[in-house]
Write a protein that holds these residues in place. Structure first.
Motif, mmCIF file in Angstrom:
data_model
loop_
_atom_site.group_PDB
_atom_site.id
_atom_site.type_symbol
_atom_site.label_atom_id
_atom_site.label_comp_id
_atom_site.label_asym_id
_atom_site.label_seq_id
_atom_site.Cartn_x
_atom_site.Cartn_y
_atom_site.Cartn_z
ATOM 1 N N SER A 1 0.737 -1.317 0.016
ATOM 2 C CA SER A 1 0.146 -0.126 0.185
ATOM 3 C C SER A 1 0.961 1.251 -0.071
ATOM 4 C CB SER A 1 -1.088 -0.106 1.224
ATOM 5 O OG SER A 1 -1.662 1.355 1.233
ATOM 6 N N ALA A 2 1.998 1.057 0.808
ATOM 7 C CA ALA A 2 2.876 2.336 0.809
ATOM 8 C C ALA A 2 3.705 2.714 -0.343
ATOM 9 C CB ALA A 2 3.956 2.027 2.058
ATOM 10 N N ASN A 3 3.882 1.459 -0.971
ATOM 11 C CA ASN A 3 4.578 1.529 -2.258
ATOM 12 C C ASN A 3 3.766 1.951 -3.573
ATOM 13 O OD1 ASN A 3 7.125 0.629 -3.792
ATOM 14 N ND2 ASN A 3 5.724 -1.059 -4.567
ATOM 15 N N GLY A 4 2.515 1.818 -3.520
ATOM 16 C CA GLY A 4 1.300 2.246 -4.216
ATOM 17 C C GLY A 4 1.292 3.804 -4.092
ATOM 18 N N ARG A 5 1.442 4.337 -2.869
ATOM 19 C CA ARG A 5 1.143 5.933 -2.757
ATOM 20 C C ARG A 5 2.533 6.741 -2.978
ATOM 21 N NH1 ARG A 5 -2.295 3.210 0.241
ATOM 22 N NH2 ARG A 5 -4.490 4.591 0.712
ATOM 23 N N ASN A 6 3.421 6.031 -3.264
ATOM 24 C CA ASN A 6 4.747 6.815 -3.637
ATOM 25 C C ASN A 6 4.448 7.770 -4.913
ATOM 26 O OD1 ASN A 6 7.450 7.329 -4.335
ATOM 27 N ND2 ASN A 6 7.728 5.656 -5.749
ATOM 28 N N ARG A 7 5.077 8.880 -4.447
ATOM 29 C CA ARG A 7 4.667 9.979 -5.572
ATOM 30 C C ARG A 7 5.792 10.446 -6.514
ATOM 31 N NH1 ARG A 7 -0.099 12.079 -5.855
ATOM 32 N NH2 ARG A 7 0.863 14.131 -6.445
ATOM 33 N N LEU A 8 7.053 9.824 -6.090
ATOM 34 C CA LEU A 8 8.449 9.864 -6.931
ATOM 35 C C LEU A 8 8.858 8.973 -7.933
ATOM 36 C CD1 LEU A 8 10.135 11.714 -3.828
ATOM 37 C CD2 LEU A 8 9.217 12.803 -6.026
ATOM 38 N N THR A 9 7.642 8.511 -8.810
ATOM 39 C CA THR A 9 8.052 7.520 -9.710
ATOM 40 C C THR A 9 9.558 7.487 -10.248
ATOM 41 O OG1 THR A 9 5.630 7.522 -10.209
ATOM 42 C CG2 THR A 9 7.365 6.605 -11.994
ATOM 43 N N ILE A 10 10.138 6.199 -10.504
ATOM 44 C CA ILE A 10 11.544 6.319 -10.968
ATOM 45 C C ILE A 10 12.431 6.554 -9.984
ATOM 46 C CG2 ILE A 10 12.887 6.668 -12.891
ATOM 47 C CD1 ILE A 10 10.767 7.162 -14.772
ATOM 48 N N VAL A 11 12.453 7.823 -9.431
ATOM 49 C CA VAL A 11 13.380 8.376 -8.437
ATOM 50 C C VAL A 11 13.363 7.564 -7.089
ATOM 51 C CG1 VAL A 11 14.062 10.196 -7.103
ATOM 52 C CG2 VAL A 11 13.238 10.576 -9.441
ATOM 53 N N VAL A 12 12.370 7.297 -6.668
ATOM 54 C CA VAL A 12 12.154 6.186 -5.624
ATOM 55 C C VAL A 12 11.548 4.985 -6.074
ATOM 56 C CG1 VAL A 12 10.789 5.735 -3.466
ATOM 57 C CG2 VAL A 12 11.700 8.178 -3.897
ATOM 58 N N PRO A 13 12.274 4.120 -6.662
ATOM 59 C CA PRO A 13 12.110 3.036 -7.538
ATOM 60 C C PRO A 13 10.950 1.645 -7.221
ATOM 61 C CG PRO A 13 14.183 2.578 -6.875
ATOM 62 C CD PRO A 13 13.756 3.967 -6.179
ATOM 63 N N CYS A 14 9.785 2.209 -7.011
ATOM 64 C CA CYS A 14 8.780 1.333 -6.678
ATOM 65 C C CYS A 14 8.475 0.544 -7.602
ATOM 66 C CB CYS A 14 7.463 2.180 -6.272
ATOM 67 S SG CYS A 14 6.871 3.134 -7.403
ATOM 68 N N GLY B 1 0.641 1.671 -14.264
ATOM 69 C CA GLY B 1 0.414 0.472 -14.979
ATOM 70 C C GLY B 1 1.404 -0.247 -15.426
ATOM 71 N N LEU B 2 0.907 -1.929 -15.259
ATOM 72 C CA LEU B 2 2.080 -2.958 -15.200
ATOM 73 C C LEU B 2 2.688 -2.936 -16.463
ATOM 74 C CD1 LEU B 2 0.228 -6.070 -13.786
ATOM 75 C CD2 LEU B 2 1.844 -4.740 -12.770
ATOM 76 N N TRP B 3 2.224 -2.350 -17.565
ATOM 77 C CA TRP B 3 2.825 -2.623 -18.921
ATOM 78 C C TRP B 3 4.271 -1.625 -18.853
ATOM 79 C CZ3 TRP B 3 3.489 1.770 -21.850
ATOM 80 C CH2 TRP B 3 2.821 3.104 -21.648
ATOM 81 N N ARG B 4 3.934 -0.504 -17.785
ATOM 82 C CA ARG B 4 5.116 0.676 -17.759
ATOM 83 C C ARG B 4 5.992 -0.224 -16.888
ATOM 84 N NH1 ARG B 4 0.895 5.262 -17.571
ATOM 85 N NH2 ARG B 4 1.180 6.433 -19.364
ATOM 86 N N LYS B 5 5.541 -0.578 -15.732
ATOM 87 C CA LYS B 5 6.440 -1.324 -14.725
ATOM 88 C C LYS B 5 7.509 -2.384 -15.623
ATOM 89 C CE LYS B 5 6.614 -3.891 -10.270
ATOM 90 N NZ LYS B 5 5.551 -4.073 -9.135
ATOM 91 N N GLU B 6 6.997 -3.304 -16.407
ATOM 92 C CA GLU B 6 7.555 -4.022 -17.453
ATOM 93 C C GLU B 6 8.497 -3.353 -18.277
ATOM 94 O OE1 GLU B 6 6.758 -7.732 -20.359
ATOM 95 O OE2 GLU B 6 5.009 -6.466 -19.937
ATOM 96 N N TRP B 7 8.354 -2.404 -18.829
ATOM 97 C CA TRP B 7 8.946 -1.420 -19.602
ATOM 98 C C TRP B 7 10.308 -0.970 -19.127
ATOM 99 C CZ3 TRP B 7 11.646 2.861 -20.319
ATOM 100 C CH2 TRP B 7 11.832 3.305 -21.499
ATOM 101 N N TYR C 1 1.267 -1.772 -10.038
ATOM 102 C CA TYR C 1 2.197 -0.172 -10.237
ATOM 103 C C TYR C 1 1.063 0.564 -10.625
ATOM 104 C CZ TYR C 1 5.730 2.490 -12.174
ATOM 105 O OH TYR C 1 6.652 3.811 -12.346
ATOM 106 N N ALA C 2 1.031 1.833 -10.024
ATOM 107 C CA ALA C 2 0.171 2.815 -10.319
ATOM 108 C C ALA C 2 0.114 3.365 -11.630
ATOM 109 C CB ALA C 2 0.596 3.926 -9.179
#
Length: 160
Positions: A113-126, A142-148, A139-140
């Motif tokens: 849940s905390a991972n999903g609330r991360n507002r610093l995508t890529i920089v805080v690499p959830c 989208g899973l296709w972005r996480k995979e990419w 992954y907030a």
């Protein structure tokens, strides 16, 4: 406190960068194709700095980030987000391992849940957190972005 925005069109969609004069507060994917926020006379240096480093990341020229950030959340959330920053580039960690790392082994769902609330995508690499069985989960952006993103890091890791 005044907030400033800047859009970055990444290879996987628009990202909205948000900052004060002093620190970046948010880097999130937004579902639009049109750039609404461009550099102007009022854009703080920290936001331009963030933009350059995000651009370098997508060009495979950057693995870490140096601009100041603000992580607004509960103590538990901040502990999880801080732990995310220790996951090495191009590697992954399970939610279970992450929970264990912060000393809360039984709190896997709360970690998720905390991972999903991360507002610093890529920089805080959830995006580097996966299921215990090795599958991509949640992954907030989208899973296709996480995979990419994971593939992007693997490809540039091999190149280095």
């Amino acid at each position: 406190m005044e907030m400033y925005k800047l859009d970055y069109m990444s290879p996987i969609g628009m990202m909205e960068l948000v900052a004060t004069q002093a620190a970046v507060e948010s880097i999130l994917f937004v579902e639009r194709d049109e750039v609404l926020f461009e550099v102007n006379a009022h854009t703080p240096d920290v936001l331009k700095w963030c933009y350059r480093e995000i651009d370098d990341y997508f060009k495979k020229d950057r693995r870490t980030f140096t601009f100041p950030v603000t992580m607004a959340g509960t103590t538990f959330q901040r502990d999880v987000w801080q732990a995310l920053t220790i996951i090495p580039y191009a590697e992954t960690m399970s939610y279970r391992e992450l929970a264990r790392h912060i000393g809360r082994e039984r709190a896997m769902r709360a970690v998720g849940s905390a991972n999903g609330r991360n507002r610093l995508t890529i920089v805080v690499p959830c995006h580097r957190v996966i299921g215990s069985n090795g599958t991509l989960t949640g992954y907030a952006g989208g899973l296709w972005r996480k995979e990419w993103l994971l593939r992007h890091e693997q490809e540039s890791h091999v190149r280095a």
